[in-house]
Design a protein around this motif. Structure first.
Motif, short mmCIF file in Angstrom:
data_model
loop_
_atom_site.label_atom_id
_atom_site.label_comp_id
_atom_site.label_asym_id
_atom_site.label_seq_id
_atom_site.Cartn_x
_atom_site.Cartn_y
_atom_site.Cartn_z
N GLY A 11 -0.03 -10.79 -0.82
CA GLY A 11 0.92 -11.57 -0.04
C GLY A 11 0.66 -13.06 -0.14
N VAL A 12 -0.61 -13.45 -0.13
CA VAL A 12 -0.96 -14.86 -0.29
C VAL A 12 -0.55 -15.35 -1.67
N GLU A 13 -0.81 -14.54 -2.69
CA GLU A 13 -0.42 -14.91 -4.06
C GLU A 13 1.09 -15.06 -4.17
N MET A 14 1.84 -14.15 -3.53
CA MET A 14 3.30 -14.24 -3.56
C MET A 14 3.76 -15.52 -2.86
N HIS A 15 3.16 -15.82 -1.73
CA HIS A 15 3.55 -17.03 -0.99
C HIS A 15 3.31 -18.27 -1.84
N SER A 168 -3.09 -1.68 1.15
CA SER A 168 -4.44 -1.90 1.65
C SER A 168 -4.81 -0.90 2.74
N GLY A 169 -4.13 0.20 2.76
CA GLY A 169 -4.44 1.22 3.74
C GLY A 169 -3.46 1.18 4.89
N PRO A 170 -3.36 2.25 5.63
CA PRO A 170 -2.33 2.37 6.67
C PRO A 170 -2.49 1.38 7.82
N GLU A 171 -3.68 0.90 8.11
CA GLU A 171 -3.87 0.02 9.25
C GLU A 171 -3.72 -1.45 8.90
N THR A 172 -3.75 -1.80 7.61
CA THR A 172 -3.74 -3.22 7.27
C THR A 172 -2.59 -3.62 6.37
N ASP A 173 -1.70 -2.72 6.06
CA ASP A 173 -0.61 -3.04 5.14
C ASP A 173 0.50 -3.78 5.86
N PRO A 174 0.69 -5.09 5.56
CA PRO A 174 1.73 -5.85 6.26
C PRO A 174 3.12 -5.48 5.82
N LEU A 175 3.28 -4.77 4.73
CA LEU A 175 4.61 -4.43 4.24
C LEU A 175 5.09 -3.07 4.73
N ARG A 176 4.20 -2.28 5.31
CA ARG A 176 4.58 -0.95 5.77
C ARG A 176 5.29 -1.05 7.11
N PRO A 177 6.47 -0.42 7.21
CA PRO A 177 7.17 -0.44 8.49
C PRO A 177 6.34 0.27 9.56
N PRO A 178 6.51 -0.14 10.80
CA PRO A 178 5.75 0.52 11.87
C PRO A 178 6.17 1.97 12.00
#
Length: 179
Positions: A11-15, A168-178
């Motif tokens: 995400g940082v690289e994309m930004h 990055s796993g289910p707890e840390t993925d910022p792109l995964r919907p809740p």
């Protein structure tokens, strides 16, 4: 950056890639030159923030879902990521969610509030004097640059989006919907 989870790092690289593409875009360069006449070195920052307003104005054309749904999902994702944030960033994120900052981008008055908050953090705040008329005075220029740029940004972002949402796993993925 190496210590960040893979999804956050991507995400940082994309930004960074989005910032580079934006800064190199001819219409954005022209808009920045126009804004720099009054606001100097902060022109590109003001353009970036102004584009958030124009994204809201064109949300029906470019948004992935209704704006209210996007806000709810985004706030949930931000709050879920707080354990990964430094303390100061976590407090900032909490304030952003509690203050429902995303909705401020929907009005000129809200944008002026964003600009006022920014002005307090600058080393040369006087360069933002008169910023309250920026989006009205240069509406056409902002709109034209945004409409020209945003499809390119979407294409760039599509190249960074994972084939699967498990970055990055289910707890840390910022792109995964809740859930």
């Amino acid at each position: 950056m190496a210590a960040l989870p893979p999804g956050i790092r991507r995400g940082v690289e994309m930004h960074r890639a989005i910032d580079l593409l934006t800064d190199q875009h001819p219409q954005v360069k022209a808009l920045n030159a126009l804004i720099a006449k009054r606001h100097g070195r902060y022109a590109s920052v003001l353009t970036d923030i102004g584009f958030d307003h124009f994204l809201f104005l064109h949300w029906q054309d470019f948004g992935p879902e209704p704006f209210a749904t996007f806000c709810t999902t985004t706030y949930h994702r931000i709050l879920r990521q707080r354990p990964l944030m430094p303390e100061k960033a976590a407090r900032f994120a909490t304030g952003m969610v509690e203050g429902k900052w995303l909705r401020m981008y929907g009005t000129v008055a809200g944008m002026n509030d964003v600009f006022r908050r920014l002005k307090k953090r600058l080393s040369q705040p006087e360069l933002l004097d008169g910023v309250d008329t920026l989006l009205v005075d240069h509406h056409a220029e902002f709109n034209q640059a945004f409409i020209s740029l945003f499809p390119d940004l979407q294409t760039l972002a599509d190249g960074y989006r994972p084939q699967t949402t498990d970055l990055s796993g289910p707890e840390t993925d910022p792109l995964r919907p809740p859930a």
